[in-house]
Scaffold this active site. Structure first.
Site, PDB file in Angstrom:
ATOM      1  N   GLU A 184       4.822  -4.860   1.579  1.00  0.00           N
ATOM      2  CA  GLU A 184       6.109  -4.502   0.788  1.00  0.00           C
ATOM      3  C   GLU A 184       6.173  -5.926  -0.082  1.00  0.00           C
ATOM      4  O   GLU A 184       6.801  -5.934  -1.286  1.00  0.00           O
ATOM      5  CB  GLU A 184       7.770  -4.096   1.688  1.00  0.00           C
ATOM      6  CG  GLU A 184       6.957  -2.291   2.294  1.00  0.00           C
ATOM      7  CD  GLU A 184       6.484  -1.291   1.502  1.00  0.00           C
ATOM      8  OE1 GLU A 184       6.635  -1.386  -0.090  1.00  0.00           O
ATOM      9  OE2 GLU A 184       6.389  -0.548   2.089  1.00  0.00           O
ATOM     10  N   ARG A 188       5.747  -5.987  -3.664  1.00  0.00           N
ATOM     11  CA  ARG A 188       7.577  -5.142  -4.779  1.00  0.00           C
ATOM     12  C   ARG A 188       7.440  -6.919  -5.993  1.00  0.00           C
ATOM     13  O   ARG A 188       7.284  -6.841  -6.754  1.00  0.00           O
ATOM     14  CB  ARG A 188       8.325  -4.695  -4.051  1.00  0.00           C
ATOM     15  CG  ARG A 188       7.404  -3.421  -4.175  1.00  0.00           C
ATOM     16  CD  ARG A 188       8.692  -2.899  -3.217  1.00  0.00           C
ATOM     17  NE  ARG A 188       8.157  -1.446  -2.140  1.00  0.00           N
ATOM     18  CZ  ARG A 188       9.406  -0.555  -1.649  1.00  0.00           C
ATOM     19  NH1 ARG A 188      10.051  -0.259  -2.615  1.00  0.00           N
ATOM     20  NH2 ARG A 188       8.579   0.224  -0.714  1.00  0.00           N
ATOM     21  N   ASP A 317      -4.299   3.790   2.038  1.00  0.00           N
ATOM     22  CA  ASP A 317      -4.567   4.399   1.011  1.00  0.00           C
ATOM     23  C   ASP A 317      -4.980   3.324   0.007  1.00  0.00           C
ATOM     24  O   ASP A 317      -5.575   3.020  -0.489  1.00  0.00           O
ATOM     25  CB  ASP A 317      -3.593   4.506   0.190  1.00  0.00           C
ATOM     26  CG  ASP A 317      -1.776   4.155   0.953  1.00  0.00           C
ATOM     27  OD1 ASP A 317      -2.391   3.085   1.388  1.00  0.00           O
ATOM     28  OD2 ASP A 317      -0.931   5.316   0.410  1.00  0.00           O
ATOM     29  N   GLU A 492       2.040   9.106  -7.255  1.00  0.00           N
ATOM     30  CA  GLU A 492       1.211   9.012  -7.249  1.00  0.00           C
ATOM     31  C   GLU A 492       0.373  10.254  -7.575  1.00  0.00           C
ATOM     32  O   GLU A 492      -0.661   9.830  -8.174  1.00  0.00           O
ATOM     33  CB  GLU A 492       0.616   9.231  -5.900  1.00  0.00           C
ATOM     34  CG  GLU A 492       0.909   7.647  -4.549  1.00  0.00           C
ATOM     35  CD  GLU A 492       1.772   7.659  -4.519  1.00  0.00           C
ATOM     36  OE1 GLU A 492       2.941   8.092  -4.013  1.00  0.00           O
ATOM     37  OE2 GLU A 492       2.537   6.171  -3.745  1.00  0.00           O
TER      38      GLU A 492
END
Ligand SMILES: *[C@@H]1O[C@H](CO)[C@@H](O)[C@H](O)[C@H]1NC(C)=O
Ligand SMILES: *[C@@H]1O[C@H](CO)[C@@H](O)[C@H](O)[C@H]1NC(C)=O
Length: 598
Positions: A184, A188, A317, A492
Site C-alpha cells: 500500500e 499510493r 489481481d 475498477e
C-alpha cells in the site's frame, strides 16, 4: 500490530480472519492455526502440488471456446473505418465532454476541500464525522495528500495543488516508528510521489521524498527468497512479517511494487531499486505452475506458491496487471513479461473464465482448494467475482492491442486482422467482462456491490424463475446487509471504461461511466463535504459507512475525468498507470537487458 497496518486496498475483502480461513480451507487437518511453520509448509507443498496440477483437467463446468463466437460486434470492420458510433465519423476520443468532465472536477473539489478543511495531513478521512485518522500511532505519512496530488495536476487545480505541495515540503516526514503495509505504501505514496514528480515537470521535491521513502522500504527485500516482507517499519528501516502467518505473503502484494521501483531506478540510476524489484519476478517465474496461474499466497522463505485460492480478485489481481504493465513500461523491450503474461492469460481462459447459463454473462470464477477427509486436495470452482476483478476487462483489451497485436499501433478499435488469435480472444473476453461489470450496476442505487455470485448450471434452477444470472450472496429482505453488498467508492469498473473508450472510441463507455458517476453523486455524496461508502447497494436511501477511501481521489475520480477528457491527455502509448492510477511515463532502457536474456 495495529489494525491500520492490516488495512488493505486491493485486498479490502481480506480481513485477518478471512485470510486465515483461506489457508485453512486447504489445511483442515492442522489443528494449531497460528503455527504454519516452514518445515510443515515445505512438506505440505511437496505433497500437494502433484495432485493439484493433475486434477486441473476435470474441474470445470464450461468450455470457454464458445465465447469466441460472440465477439464480432466489438471489432472495427476490416474494410472501412466506420467504427465510431458517431455516424459523422468523428473520432470522439479527441472531443472532450466538457460538461461531464467539469462535473467530475467539482466532485473532486467537494472531496478534497472537505478533507483539507477537517483533516489535512491525516492519512485517512471520515467525512460524516469530519475527522481524520492515521494508519499508525506514529503519525501520518501523507497517504491521502500524496495519493491526490497528481489528480490535481491533471485537473489543473493550481491553488489546491500549491497548498498540497506546501504540505509535502513543510510537513511530510517518513521518520515514523510504526508498521506500514509495504504494498500500500509503495503504490499510493511512492507511486504518487513519482507521478507528481513527472507531472510537475520534475519538481525535485517529489523525487527527494521518493528516494527517502524507497530507501526506508528497501530492506523489506532482504529475505531468503527475495520476496519482500509484507510490512515495513519506516523509521527502523526494517521488514516486518505478518503477525499470524510469519512466512506467508500475498502474491499480488509482492508483485505490485515493480513499476514504482523500476521507474525510480530509471530516474536515479540506482541499480538496487531495479534489481530488488526484478528479483521478485525472477522468483515468481521460477515458482511457475503448469497452468500459468498464481495462487494468492506465497512462502517468503522458499519463494514457492502455497496451496490457496486462485483468483483475479483480492491478493491475485494486480499480479496479472503488472505482468502486462512491466512489459509496457519499458517499451516492449522485456519479452519475459510478455511470456509470463501469455501463460497467465492462457490459464485464465482455460480455468477461470466462465459464462452464466441464461443471460450468458462472462465472468471470472475462483478456484478453491479443499482437503477431503482422506487428506487429498480437491479444487472446486466458486462462481464468485470481486468488484476488484473489474480492472481485468480493460487490462485484457489493452493487452490485446499491445502484447497480442500484429501491427503497431492498431486501429481504433482494432481490426480483427491486426490481432493474433490470442489477441482476438483477449479483446472479446475483455469487452464481455466490462459488460458484465456494467450489468452488476443494475441495483437500486446504480452502484455495484463488492462481491457478486453467478448462478451455474449445477444450481439446476428453472430459467423462468430466475430474474438475473447474478446475485449478492446472503442478501435477505429485512436482514442486515452482508459484507458483499457494499460499495466503497472503488475504481475498477470506471478504470476499465476509461481504457475501453480510449481503445474503441465507443460512446457507450462514456455513457456507462456517466451513469456510475451520477449514482456516486446521488448516493455517496455528503452535503457538508466529502463522500461515504454505501453499506447496501440495493437500499435507497442508502446507509453510509463513515470512510472516504483515498482511492476515490486518486483513482475513481481521475479515471472518470480522463474518460471525458481529450485522449491526448495521458495517452496510453506514452503512459502506464500504476495500480493506484498514478501515471508513469513509458521509457526505453538503454543499458539494461531483461533477466530472461541474461
Ligand atoms: C496524524 O499524524 C500527523 C503527523 O504526525 C499529526 O500531526 C496529526 O495530528 C495526526 N492526526 C491524528 C488524527 O492523530
Ligand atoms: C519505443 O520504441 C520505439 C521504437 O521501437 C520508439 O520509436 C519510441 O520512441 C519508444 N518510446 C519511448 C517512450 O521510448
Amino acid at each position: 500490530m495495529s489494525d491500520a497496518a492490516l488495512r488493505k486496498r486491493k485486498t479490502q475483502s481480506d480481513t485477518k480472519g478471512q485470510a486465515r480461513k483461506e489457508i485453512n480451507a486447504a489445511n483442515t487437518q492442522r489443528k494449531n492455526e497460528a503455527d504454519v511453520d516452514t518445515a510443515a509448509l515445505l512438506r505440505y507443498i511437496k505433497i500437494l502440488w502433484i495432485p493439484l496440477v493433475l486434477c486441473f483437467g476435470g474441474i470445470f463446468f464450461f468450455n470457454p471456446s464458445t465465447i469466441t463466437d460472440i465477439g464480432n460486434s466489438w471489432f472495427g470492420t476490416d474494410s472501412g473505418d466506420s467504427w465510431s458510433s458517431n455516424s459523422a465519423g468523428i473520432d470522439l476520443r479527441y472531443i472532450p465532454d466538457v460538461e461531464k468532465r467539469d462535473a467530475v472536477v467539482e466532485a473532486f473539489k467537494h472531496a478534497w476541500r472537505a478533507y483539507e478543511r477537517d483533516a489535512m495531513g491525516d492519512d485517512e478521512y471520515h467525512a460524516m464525522s469530519k475527522k481524520g485518522t492515521n494508519l499508525t500511532e506514529a503519525g501520518g505519512i501523507g497517504y491521502t495528500v500524496i495519493d491526490s496530488i497528481d489528480t490535481m495536476l491533471i485537473m489543473g487545480l493550481e491553488e489546491d495543488y500549491q497548498r498540497a505541495r506546501q504540505w509535502v515540503e513543510t510537513k511530510l516526514s517518513f521518520e515514523k516508528d510504526g508498521v506500514f503495509n509495504t504494498f500500500e505504501t509503495t503504490i499510493r505514496v511512492l507511486g504518487g510521489l513519482l507521478s507528481a514528480y513527472h507531472l510537475s515537470s520534475n519538481d525535485k521535491l517529489y523525487l527527494d521524498r521518493a528516494i527517502d521513502l524507497a530507501d526506508r522500504i528497501l530492506p523489506v527485500f532482504n529475505t531468503n527468497s527475495g520476496l519482500p516482507w509484507p510490512q515495513v517499519n519506516l523509521a527502523q528501516k526494517k521488514g516486518v512479517p505478518n503477525s499470524d502467518y510469519q512466512a506467508v505473503v500475498s502474491t499480488a502484494e509482492v508483485s505490485t511494487l515493480q513499476l514504482e521501483f523500476r521507474y525510480l531506478s530509471y530516474l536515479t540510476d540506482n541499480e538496487e531499486y531495479w534489481e530488488k524489484a526484478e528479483d521478485v519476478m525472477r522468483v515468481i517465474k521460477e515458482a511457475k505452475m503448469a497452468h500459468g496461474l498464481a495462487t494468492i499466497y506465497m512462502h517468503v522463505e522458499t519463494g514457492k506458491y502455497i496451496p490457496s485460492t486462485i483468483r483475479l480478485g483480492s491478493r491475485g489481481d494486480s499480479y496479472y496487471e503488472y505482468l502486462l504493465k512491466q512489459y509496457i513500461q519499458t517499451n516492449y523491450t522485456e519479452p519475459v513479461y510478455k511470456d509470463m503474461y501469455d501463460d497467465a492469460m492462457e490459464g485464465i481462459h482455460r480455468h477461470l473464465i466462465q459464462q452464466s447459463p441464461n443471460s450468458k454473462m462472462i465472468y471470472t470464477a475462483e478456484l478453491i482448494p479443499e482437503r477431503t477427509e482422506t487428506g487429498e486436495l480437491n479444487w472446486h470452482l466458486s462462481p464468485k467475482q470481486d468488484h476488484l476483478v473489474c480492472f481485468f476487462g480493460g487490462s485484457l483489451m489493452l493487452g490485446a492491442t499491445v502484447a497480442e497485436a500484429m501491427v503497431q499501433p492498431v486501429s481504433v478499435p482494432p481490426k480483427r486482422k491486426e490481432l493474433t488469435p490470442n489477441g482476438i480472444r483477449d479483446w472479446v473476453t475483455g469487452a464481455a467482462l466490462i459488460k458484465t461489470c456494467w450489468d452488476t450496476h443494475d441495483t437500486a442505487t446504480g452502484l455495484s456491490p463488492e462481491i457478486v455470485y453467478f448462478i451455474t448450471p449445477q444450481d439446476n434452477l428453472d430459467p423462468s424463475s430466475v430474474s438475473s444470472d447474478w446475485y449478492i450472496k446472503g442478501a435477505e429482505p429485512y436482514a442486515p446487509p452482508p459484507y458483499d453488498a457494499r460499495y466503497i467508492l472503488r475504481p475498477e469498473t470506471v478504470e476499465s471504461l476509461f481504457i475501453a473508450f480510449r481503445l474503441t472510441g465507443d460512446i457507450k463507455y462514456r455513457n456507462w461511466g456517466w451513469s456510475i458517476f451520477q449514482a456516486i453523486e446521488k448516493h455517496c455524496k455528503i452535503e457538508t463535504g466529502g463522500y461515504a461508502s454505501v453499506l447496501n447497494v440495493d437500499e435507497v436511501p442508502a446507509t453510509w459507512e463513515d470512510k472516504m477511501e483515498t482511492f476515490l481521489m486518486s483513482e475513481t475520480l481521475k479515471y472518470l475525468y480522463l474518460l471525458f477528457e481529450d485522449a491526448n491527455v495521458l495517452p496510453l502509448d506514452k503512459y502506464v498507470f500504476n495500480t493506484e492510477a498514478h501515471p508513469l511515463p513509458i521509457f526505453t532502457p538503454t543499458v539494461r537487458t531483461a533477466f530472461a536474456d541474461s
